[in-house]
Each structure stands twice: as C-alpha cells, then as structure tokens.
Design a protein around this motif. Sequence first.
Motif, PDB file in Angstrom:
ATOM      1  N   ARG A 100      77.827 -39.782 -36.588  1.00 10.59           N
ATOM      2  CA  ARG A 100      77.418 -39.631 -35.371  1.00 10.59           C
ATOM      3  C   ARG A 100      76.228 -38.743 -34.845  1.00 10.59           C
ATOM      4  O   ARG A 100      75.886 -37.872 -35.684  1.00 10.59           O
ATOM      5  N   ASP A 101      75.679 -39.165 -33.867  1.00  4.33           N
ATOM      6  CA  ASP A 101      75.198 -39.098 -33.321  1.00  4.33           C
ATOM      7  C   ASP A 101      74.037 -38.084 -34.391  1.00  4.33           C
ATOM      8  O   ASP A 101      73.298 -36.657 -34.511  1.00  4.33           O
ATOM      9  N   LYS A 102      72.828 -38.957 -34.603  1.00  3.33           N
ATOM     10  CA  LYS A 102      72.032 -38.529 -36.485  1.00  3.33           C
ATOM     11  C   LYS A 102      70.846 -38.941 -35.560  1.00  3.33           C
ATOM     12  O   LYS A 102      70.889 -40.486 -35.091  1.00  3.33           O
ATOM     13  N   ALA A 103      69.860 -38.063 -35.674  1.00  3.28           N
ATOM     14  CA  ALA A 103      68.581 -38.540 -34.729  1.00  3.28           C
ATOM     15  C   ALA A 103      67.464 -39.113 -35.909  1.00  3.28           C
ATOM     16  O   ALA A 103      67.698 -38.658 -36.849  1.00  3.28           O
ATOM     17  N   MET A 104      67.330 -40.394 -35.614  1.00  4.73           N
ATOM     18  CA  MET A 104      65.498 -40.615 -36.316  1.00  4.73           C
ATOM     19  C   MET A 104      64.353 -40.675 -35.282  1.00  4.73           C
ATOM     20  O   MET A 104      64.284 -40.773 -33.370  1.00  4.73           O
ATOM     21  N   SER A 105      63.612 -40.134 -35.819  1.00  2.68           N
ATOM     22  CA  SER A 105      61.758 -40.068 -35.414  1.00  2.68           C
ATOM     23  C   SER A 105      61.400 -41.195 -35.328  1.00  2.68           C
ATOM     24  O   SER A 105      61.625 -41.900 -35.988  1.00  2.68           O
ATOM     25  N   TYR A 106      61.278 -42.332 -33.995  1.00  4.49           N
ATOM     26  CA  TYR A 106      60.667 -42.796 -33.684  1.00  4.49           C
ATOM     27  C   TYR A 106      59.248 -43.041 -33.545  1.00  4.49           C
ATOM     28  O   TYR A 106      58.258 -42.317 -32.309  1.00  4.49           O
ATOM     29  N   LEU A 107      57.891 -43.742 -33.919  1.00  6.62           N
ATOM     30  CA  LEU A 107      56.755 -44.180 -33.411  1.00  6.62           C
ATOM     31  C   LEU A 107      56.284 -45.745 -33.025  1.00  6.62           C
ATOM     32  O   LEU A 107      57.022 -46.185 -34.504  1.00  6.62           O
ATOM     33  N   ARG A 108      55.625 -46.054 -32.742  1.00  9.90           N
ATOM     34  CA  ARG A 108      55.093 -47.310 -32.648  1.00  9.90           C
ATOM     35  C   ARG A 108      53.871 -47.253 -31.902  1.00  9.90           C
ATOM     36  O   ARG A 108      53.339 -46.545 -31.059  1.00  9.90           O
ATOM     37  N   ILE A 109      53.104 -47.476 -32.473  1.00 10.71           N
ATOM     38  CA  ILE A 109      51.426 -48.055 -32.253  1.00 10.71           C
ATOM     39  C   ILE A 109      50.758 -49.666 -32.499  1.00 10.71           C
ATOM     40  O   ILE A 109      51.179 -50.198 -33.792  1.00 10.71           O
ATOM     41  N   GLY A 110      50.821 -49.355 -32.015  1.00 11.86           N
ATOM     42  CA  GLY A 110      50.615 -51.388 -31.722  1.00 11.86           C
ATOM     43  C   GLY A 110      51.991 -52.653 -32.739  1.00 11.86           C
ATOM     44  O   GLY A 110      52.635 -52.318 -31.481  1.00 11.86           O
ATOM     45  N   ASP A 111      51.803 -53.089 -33.245  1.00 13.56           N
ATOM     46  CA  ASP A 111      52.342 -53.735 -32.924  1.00 13.56           C
ATOM     47  C   ASP A 111      53.044 -53.289 -34.582  1.00 13.56           C
ATOM     48  O   ASP A 111      54.225 -53.903 -35.308  1.00 13.56           O
ATOM     49  N   ARG A 112      52.780 -52.052 -34.940  1.00 14.64           N
ATOM     50  CA  ARG A 112      53.960 -51.117 -36.057  1.00 14.64           C
ATOM     51  C   ARG A 112      54.791 -50.778 -35.099  1.00 14.64           C
ATOM     52  O   ARG A 112      54.306 -49.285 -34.593  1.00 14.64           O
ATOM     53  N   THR A 113      55.701 -50.713 -35.761  1.00 17.75           N
ATOM     54  CA  THR A 113      57.182 -49.168 -35.231  1.00 17.75           C
ATOM     55  C   THR A 113      57.835 -49.180 -36.767  1.00 17.75           C
ATOM     56  O   THR A 113      57.771 -50.016 -37.725  1.00 17.75           O
ATOM     57  N   PHE A 114      57.619 -47.422 -37.072  1.00 12.84           N
ATOM     58  CA  PHE A 114      57.613 -46.177 -37.963  1.00 12.84           C
ATOM     59  C   PHE A 114      59.260 -45.802 -37.321  1.00 12.84           C
ATOM     60  O   PHE A 114      59.241 -45.795 -36.725  1.00 12.84           O
ATOM     61  N   LEU A 115      60.587 -45.486 -38.512  1.00 13.47           N
ATOM     62  CA  LEU A 115      61.396 -45.045 -38.064  1.00 13.47           C
ATOM     63  C   LEU A 115      61.188 -44.029 -39.816  1.00 13.47           C
ATOM     64  O   LEU A 115      61.115 -44.579 -40.215  1.00 13.47           O
ATOM     65  N   ARG A 116      61.496 -43.002 -39.270  1.00 15.55           N
ATOM     66  CA  ARG A 116      61.888 -41.590 -40.336  1.00 15.55           C
ATOM     67  C   ARG A 116      63.164 -40.840 -40.111  1.00 15.55           C
ATOM     68  O   ARG A 116      63.541 -40.300 -38.854  1.00 15.55           O
ATOM     69  N   GLY A 117      63.980 -40.659 -40.780  1.00 11.90           N
ATOM     70  CA  GLY A 117      65.576 -39.744 -41.219  1.00 11.90           C
ATOM     71  C   GLY A 117      66.172 -39.507 -42.166  1.00 11.90           C
ATOM     72  O   GLY A 117      65.597 -40.119 -43.753  1.00 11.90           O
ATOM     73  N   ASP A 118      66.778 -38.864 -41.957  1.00  6.44           N
ATOM     74  CA  ASP A 118      67.663 -38.457 -42.959  1.00  6.44           C
ATOM     75  C   ASP A 118      68.603 -39.367 -43.564  1.00  6.44           C
ATOM     76  O   ASP A 118      68.297 -40.447 -43.154  1.00  6.44           O
ATOM     77  N   HIS A 119      69.492 -38.873 -44.913  1.00  6.65           N
ATOM     78  CA  HIS A 119      70.193 -39.959 -45.471  1.00  6.65           C
ATOM     79  C   HIS A 119      71.551 -40.032 -44.235  1.00  6.65           C
ATOM     80  O   HIS A 119      71.688 -41.706 -44.029  1.00  6.65           O
ATOM     81  N   ASP A 120      71.804 -39.326 -43.846  1.00  8.31           N
ATOM     82  CA  ASP A 120      72.723 -40.108 -42.557  1.00  8.31           C
ATOM     83  C   ASP A 120      72.190 -40.640 -41.805  1.00  8.31           C
ATOM     84  O   ASP A 120      73.274 -41.250 -41.158  1.00  8.31           O
ATOM     85  N   ALA A 121      71.169 -40.550 -40.623  1.00  5.14           N
ATOM     86  CA  ALA A 121      70.669 -40.941 -39.877  1.00  5.14           C
ATOM     87  C   ALA A 121      70.592 -42.445 -40.497  1.00  5.14           C
ATOM     88  O   ALA A 121      70.865 -43.164 -39.564  1.00  5.14           O
ATOM     89  N   TRP A 122      69.802 -42.933 -41.636  1.00  5.53           N
ATOM     90  CA  TRP A 122      70.087 -44.027 -42.173  1.00  5.53           C
ATOM     91  C   TRP A 122      71.295 -44.950 -42.050  1.00  5.53           C
ATOM     92  O   TRP A 122      71.401 -46.056 -41.758  1.00  5.53           O
TER      93      TRP A 122
END
Length: 406
Positions: free
Chosen positions: A120-142
């Motif tokens: 629970r409560d695992k944060a992931m970085s979110y990035l959206r540029i144009g039509d591309r979206t990226f996520l980044r997280g640690d093992h527990d976040a995924w």
Amino acid sequence: MTIEPSATEPAGESGTEMPGPRNRRRWPWPVAVAIVVASAVVVAVVLFVPRDRMSAAESARADLAAAQLVLINEPGVHVVGDIRMSDDRKSSWSLPKVDLRVTNLGDAVGTLTFGSGLVRDKAMSYLRIGDRTFLRGDHDAWMAYGMDEVSATALAGRPVLQPNSLDDAYHVDVASDLTPSALGWRLDPGLDMGLPVLTRSVVENGRRVTLMDSGGISVSVSSGHIFRVSEWTFDGDVTPMTADDVAAFYRELRPVASALDTAVDLETELQNDAAWSGPCAPSCAAITTVTAKPHPFVGVSPDYTPPVPDIFVEYSVVFAVDGVPAEHPGCSGVTQMPGRGTTIVSCPVTGSSGSAVTAHIETRPVLGRARADALLAAIDAATAESKAKASCRIISTRGLVTEPGC
C-alpha cells in the motif's frame, strides 16, 4: 558445455482502449428537443443578460461559468487528489492518488501513489511528454501497480514507457483528463440536464468559499477561482500555475527527457534464441538471435507496422567458466534492430580444454537516443504552443469561442 535458456523481457501491458460514452437515458425526441431549446435559452441568459436583471438561479450559473473560464484558461494546474473510476465497473486494484503539475497541453510531472492488498501507498514518478508517458518506481511500487514479481524486479528503478491511460480498468488518461481546460469544460453538466446550480457559502480552512453543485459535480470557489473539484474522474485540490511556472516546468523537463534513452519500452516484445559457434578449443562465441515484434498499447492487426522502423535493445551477456563468472566488457551495450525482425548478438569467450562454459543473455528494449532527442524537440515546440494557447483566451463555456484575433 551448456547454455542456459535465454531470458525474454516481460510482455507489455495488455491492450487498452478508450472508454465508451457513459450510459445515458434516452429521451423521446420531443422531450430532447425541449431540453436543447431550454439549454440554449439558459446559455443566452448567462452570456447576454445584464447581471442586475438575472434571477438568483441565473446568477449562480453565471458565477459558475465565470469560474470555469478562469480554470479553462490557466496555463497549467497543480492537482492533488484521487483518481476515480469513470464507469460503473469495479476494479480489484485501488485507484491512484495523484500529485501532478499539468500544463494546458497535457504535459505532466509528479507522482502517482498506488496500493492494493499487502502493498500500500507506494509512490511512482509520473512523466508525460506529448503522447509519451513514463513511470518509474521501486520493486514494491511496481507490485502495487499490478506487475508480477519477475517484472517488478526487472523494472525497479528504471523509467518505463507506459500506456497513456493507466489501465483498462481505470479508463483514465491522467494528464489529458486533468488539463485545466478538460477540468473546466465538464463542471456544469446540469446545464444540459436542465438542472440549476446549487450554491451555499461555507468556511473552509479559515476562509469563506462558495460551494457550487451542478448535476452531481461539486466545486469550491473563492474570489472567482476554482480550487477544489469533486467530479466523475477526479476528487481533489486544484492550484493554478502561472505562465512563468509553466515556462520553468518545460525548462526542467529538458534534462529529464534527455536521460530517457535508456527507458524501458514495453511496446516491444523480445525473444532470444541462443547457440554456440562451436567447441571452445580454446575459444568460441555465444550467438543469440534476438527477435522483436511490436506489442503496442492498442489492439492491432497481425500485419501491424511499428510506429518507428527501428528499435534499440540493451543487451548483456554473462559468462561463467567452471561456475565462476567471467567478465567480458565487450558483451554488453545497446544495438539497433528492426521493430519487427531479428538481429544477431555474438560474444566471444575463451576457456581451457575441458572447461564447462555457460552463457546467459538478458535483453531489454529501450527508447533509444533518437526518440529521446525527439522528446526534446517536442518540449521545445510545447513551450511555444503552451504560451500561445495561454495568450489566446477562451471567452465562452459553450463552444470554442476565443478572443477576437485568435
């Protein structure tokens, strides 16, 4: 002499599709015509009748329309709150909390916080540029996002190209649904339903605000600005960004985008078929045929052509001689290959007569330098487009009516 089965990257997310329209009650056509006419009359009253001649109901709608226009024309917003389901289906996953800065073009940076089951409560970085979206997280976040153990381990700590809508169960395109204009446009559904705007004055956090409700959507307004929204897709706080804030936002994005050449590309699926060049006496080579096929985030036909002709694959071959890992610096790197086709990766190894030599290759499709540079170009274009959009204001909540000369 043996060679281990090759590793295949985890498949990308299953195909997503945009949500269909919500179920709506079908009215007999005379009633439908009456509703349209009534809405047109209300719009005319709101836009053209002087304020001192409006009824209380007309004034409430005019106040909501004015606040909507302020939000619609903001260069960007900082939204903090919860994503909601946009249809009646239930999901076993908890929906994300968002903390995002979103420009008027839908570019966005911030965090999504997921949680389900024991994670629970695992944060992931979110990035959206144009039509591309990226996520980044640690093992527990995924894991909280919904990945299996193997995929969560492989993706931990790396930016990952993702579908724009989080998941088929969510039907939410995070950035597009939370742009200032997208939020602003949908805050008065009661107008088309023939329902009045209900208002009441309350004190929130030490300041007096006006709560406005239209067709089940509620907003909090102070000094003509909407600072809280509770509607079908989002429930949370909304803080406007200035033009300078948005300009700084795009400047901050450039170094971030430049480093995305190694982002994992889940739109491609890889398969590795390994073999030896011959007996190691005393040298031989581990040869791997890497096959790529597109695994896009939308359903496609079998003869689908990838959006780019070539992709980039990060590879690493790990050798062991008699069970002892052997370093081979030249057996890792990034290679370019067709988006639908094959390439050969070959790495030499030397061992003494009778040695047991094994090799294991890991491959991962990545965004590549060319597409990362394309993101930089998109940022430069978005900087100018966002500024132009902010300076060409929309002056009506009913249709794309802009200032003269826009």
